[in-house]
Scaffold this active site. Structure first.
Site, short mmCIF file in Angstrom:
data_model
loop_
_atom_site.label_atom_id
_atom_site.label_comp_id
_atom_site.label_asym_id
_atom_site.label_seq_id
_atom_site.Cartn_x
_atom_site.Cartn_y
_atom_site.Cartn_z
N HIS A 1 16.58 27.39 -17.40
CA HIS A 1 17.83 27.00 -16.77
C HIS A 1 17.57 26.78 -15.29
O HIS A 1 16.97 27.62 -14.62
CB HIS A 1 18.90 28.07 -17.01
CG HIS A 1 19.24 28.22 -18.45
ND1 HIS A 1 18.61 29.13 -19.26
CD2 HIS A 1 20.09 27.53 -19.24
CE1 HIS A 1 19.07 29.01 -20.50
NE2 HIS A 1 19.97 28.05 -20.52
N LYS B 1 24.29 16.15 -23.24
CA LYS B 1 22.87 16.46 -23.40
C LYS B 1 22.07 15.23 -23.78
O LYS B 1 22.61 14.23 -24.26
CB LYS B 1 22.68 17.56 -24.45
CG LYS B 1 23.19 17.22 -25.84
CD LYS B 1 22.96 18.39 -26.80
CE LYS B 1 23.46 18.06 -28.20
NZ LYS B 1 23.12 19.11 -29.17
N CYS C 1 21.35 31.46 -21.89
CA CYS C 1 21.90 31.02 -20.60
C CYS C 1 22.74 32.09 -19.88
O CYS C 1 22.59 32.23 -18.65
CB CYS C 1 22.66 29.70 -20.73
SG CYS C 1 23.56 29.45 -22.25
N GLN D 1 13.29 30.22 -28.22
CA GLN D 1 13.36 28.95 -27.51
C GLN D 1 12.43 28.98 -26.29
O GLN D 1 12.30 29.99 -25.63
CB GLN D 1 14.79 28.69 -27.02
CG GLN D 1 15.80 28.49 -28.14
CD GLN D 1 17.20 28.29 -27.58
OE1 GLN D 1 17.68 29.12 -26.82
NE2 GLN D 1 17.84 27.21 -27.97
N ASP E 1 12.93 28.22 -23.39
CA ASP E 1 14.18 27.94 -22.70
C ASP E 1 14.00 28.00 -21.19
O ASP E 1 13.18 28.76 -20.67
CB ASP E 1 15.22 28.99 -23.12
CG ASP E 1 16.62 28.42 -23.20
OD1 ASP E 1 16.80 27.27 -22.80
OD2 ASP E 1 17.52 29.15 -23.66
N HIS F 1 20.20 22.91 -18.54
CA HIS F 1 19.55 23.64 -19.63
C HIS F 1 18.47 22.72 -20.20
O HIS F 1 18.74 21.54 -20.44
CB HIS F 1 20.53 23.96 -20.76
CG HIS F 1 21.82 24.59 -20.33
ND1 HIS F 1 22.22 25.84 -20.76
CD2 HIS F 1 22.83 24.14 -19.54
CE1 HIS F 1 23.41 26.13 -20.24
NE2 HIS F 1 23.80 25.11 -19.50
N ARG G 1 21.28 33.14 -34.61
CA ARG G 1 22.44 32.37 -35.07
C ARG G 1 22.64 32.65 -36.56
O ARG G 1 21.67 32.77 -37.32
CB ARG G 1 22.20 30.87 -34.88
CG ARG G 1 21.71 30.47 -33.50
CD ARG G 1 22.81 30.21 -32.52
NE ARG G 1 22.27 29.92 -31.19
CZ ARG G 1 21.85 28.73 -30.79
NH1 ARG G 1 21.94 27.69 -31.61
NH2 ARG G 1 21.37 28.56 -29.57
#
Length: 642
Positions: free
Chosen positions: A376, A459, A325, A372, A374, A505, A354
């Site tokens: 945004h 979320k 992000c 991911q 991912d 997100h 991570r």
């Protein structure tokens, strides 16, 4: 909270386990034995290394204890009396520490069944004879209190149910889970590798696994284009100050890799004799300028004065990105935006890192590096509801296409008693309300769970139940009013004034690694044709029809079908068996008759023998099946003859 009847049953089973264990190994030192979602366990300290043969003996003794119909009796005592009881039974090594965990003023109780007595808050069934269906399952290592610096104990896992039928069903699910284990199937089907020289928790995608991943990426990319997303690419690392601004560092440093310090800065610190502790302080510190900016934007003391250091004492570096992000935020902020430009939807298959404890790693489902799907979205406040619904619709398309229709929805809210969340309460209220309203539109049950929100916003998580009843958290959508504030994002509104966008997100798959691991187990390696690494295998009966097979192979490849030709000299049965083990969706058997008629004998993993058909007709059929991403219909069992 009081225990449910099933939890009482399982907790009682853990005490019966301890009773039986001490009869066989009286020198054992006990720690704790709680119930779990699937059974119970007891952690023990014992010099003898337990084996599966020991479990058989312990379980047999447990049955004797159950048959003795021992009552479970509660006894409340003072702290001094509790200490004396623990010493008297010789269990002070761990139980005194557990006694110290009980807050002053709280009741202290023991439960006794037969000769066994244990420090325990309860509750339990009334008599041991209520335990009629239990099973010891396995032995594992477990650090005392979950701390790897403490001694590793032996943990005995078991399960218990009210009836033998329920226990049998559970044990059958366990066997199915073993057969579906993505780690085993991943090895057998050559989908991925984890190599110690590369590092635990870091996935090497092999050619077969890469095909599955690429097909999934192609699938979601098609849907993203339909919804107006723009593809972006960002680096795997970013400057530490980027994550100080976002709030990811240092607040979540335990879940992140150690920052990378520039060589010159590191050499200078070593020359100055800077200690490791001081280096950490300097890494976590921020400049007065950044602190003032963040505090001014958020309208409160978000960065406390104790973190501020003079510029000459700051230590900068880089971080393996834990989130995509902040990078996407910088892309959005790189040019001015009008309200007419919004929403801006940025998507990336971005790899993040991570730090996970080694004991928590698990194949593809718990890793240290993952990609991911991912995205945004930056939108006006008025657009939030529609954009969240669009994200949820995307997740539903993914799950429906893959046959994952059994799922529930979890709305993660902030914990009002926690200080880990950033941002204004009013913005949190708006974001949580948006998530609730969106969840109501899905037509499936949803729960609200305080404490499950991300630090920057609430979320919506999709919790999938697979074909053998296990739950997995996969897709997620998050509404965020806070990061746009921390990064001072803006757009020009219809009033020609700057306004703050809202950020959403979303990741329908969650991570490619975890999703593929779950998918392997969901399908038990039997992927639908569009996902299968090898979609068709041609199997000649003899070498005489190999040329015919090569011609068909060329046509299949030209049509974009992933196919191979088995030209081994093995007998037909061995070739078919090999295709079955490799879980190829379609095996086409070729003989002299098929060659003469330009046909193929079709064998489907889903439906068995489908008979002979012209190759041209089969080619059109498989092309449609792949293009439409359909799930194969399983062959229905024949009705019994009367």
């Amino acid at each position: 909270m009081p225990m449910t009847p099933l939890e009482e049953l399982r907790h009682s089973a853990s005490h019966i386990l301890a009773t039986a264990l001490l009869r066989i190994f009286p020198e054992a030192k006990l720690d704790i034995g709680p119930p779990t979602d699937t059974g119970f366990y007891y952690d023990i300290d014992l010099d003898h290394k337990l084996t599966t043969e020991d479990l058989v003996k312990i379980e047999a003794e447990m049955k004797k204890v159950a048959d003795e119909n021992q009552p479970f009796q509660r006894k409340e005592v003072s702290r001094e009396e509790a200490t004396e009881i623990i010493k008297k039974i010789g269990q002070e090594r761990y139980k005194l520490g557990r006694l110290a965990d009980i807050p002053e003023g709280e009741k202290i109780s023991f439960y006794q069944n037969g000769e066994f007595i244990d420090l325990c808050a309860g509750t339990h069934v009334r008599y041991s004879s209520k335990l009629k269906a239990f099973k010891l399952l396995s032995i594992a290592g477990a650090y005392h209190r979950g701390d790897e610096h403490n001694k590793q104990l032996q943990r005995i896992y078991g399960t218990a149910f009210p009836t033998k039928e329920e226990l049998a069903q559970h044990l059958e699910r366990i066997e199915q889970a073993k057969a579906r284990d993505h780690r085993k199937l991943g090895r057998d089907l050559k989908l991925f590798v984890i190599d110690d020289d590369v590092g635990q928790g870091l996935i090497l995608w092999t050619p077969n696994g890469s095909i599955i991943r690429q097909e999934l990426q192609n699938f979601i990319s098609e849907e993203l284009r339909k919804q107006g997303y723009s593809q972006v690419f960002t680096p795997h690392i970013g400057k530490l100050e980027l994550y100080k601004t976002s709030g990811h560092f240092p607040y979540y440093k335990e879940s992140q890799f150690t920052p990378v310090v520039e060589n010159e800065s590191l050499a200078k610190l070593l020359h100055e004799g800077c200690s490791c502790a001081e280096m950490v302080v300097r890494l976590e510190a921020v400049s007065a300028q950044l602190a003032d900016q963040i505090n001014q934007r958020t309208g409160k003391v978000t960065i406390t004065p104790d973190r501020v250091k003079p510029n000459d004492q700051l230590l900068d570096g880089f971080m393996l990105k834990p989130m995509n992000c902040p990078h996407h935020i910088k892309i959005f902020a790189s040019q001015p935006h009008s309200y007419r430009d919004l929403p801006v939807r940025l998507a990336e298959f971005g790899t993040v890192y991570r730090w996970e404890q080694s004991g928590e790693l698990n194949g593809m489902t718990r890793v240290r590096g993952f990609t991911q799907d991912d995205a945004h979205l930056f939108c006006t406040e008025e657009q939030v509801a529609a954009e969240v619904l669009g994200c949820l619709a995307l997740v539903k398309i993914v799950l429906t296409t893959l046959g994952m229709s059994d799922y529930r929805v979890r709305v993660g809210l902030r914990d009002p008693d926690s200080n880990k969340y950033t941002g204004e309460s009013a913005n949190w209220d708006k974001a949580e309300s948006a998530c609730r309203e969106a969840a109501k539109t899905l037509g499936v049950p949803f729960t609200e769970e305080p404490g499950e929100a991300a630090f920057y916003g609430p979320k919506i998580d999709f919790v999938i139940k697979d074909v053998i009843g296990r739950e997995w958290q996969l897709g997620t959508v998050q509404v965020d009013y806070n990061l746009p504030v921390r990064f001072d994002l803006s757009y020009i509104g219809a009033d020609n004034q700057p306004h703050r966008p809202v950020m959403i997100h979303r990741a329908p798959f969650g991570s490619m690694e975890r999703f593929c691991g779950v998918l392997i187990e969901h399908f038990a390696g039997d992927f639908p044709a569009w996902l299968a690494p090898e979609q068709v295998r041609l199997v000649p009966i003899s070498d005489k029809v190999n040329d015919y097979g090569r011609g068909l192979l060329d046509q299949l490849k030209a049509a974009g079908v992933r196919a191979t030709l088995d030209e081994h000299s093995d007998k037909l049965g061995a070739k078919i068996r090999r295709a079955e083990l490799d879980k190829v969706p379609y095996t086409l058997v070729l003989g002299a008759k098929e060659a003469e008629a330009q046909s193929v004998s079709v064998r489907s993993r889903a439906r068995g023998d489908e008979g002979v058909m012209p190759f041209a007709a089969y080619l059109e059929k498989i092309k449609v099946e792949i293009a439409t991403r359909v799930l194969p219909e399983k062959k229905k069992p024949e009705a019994p003859k009367l």
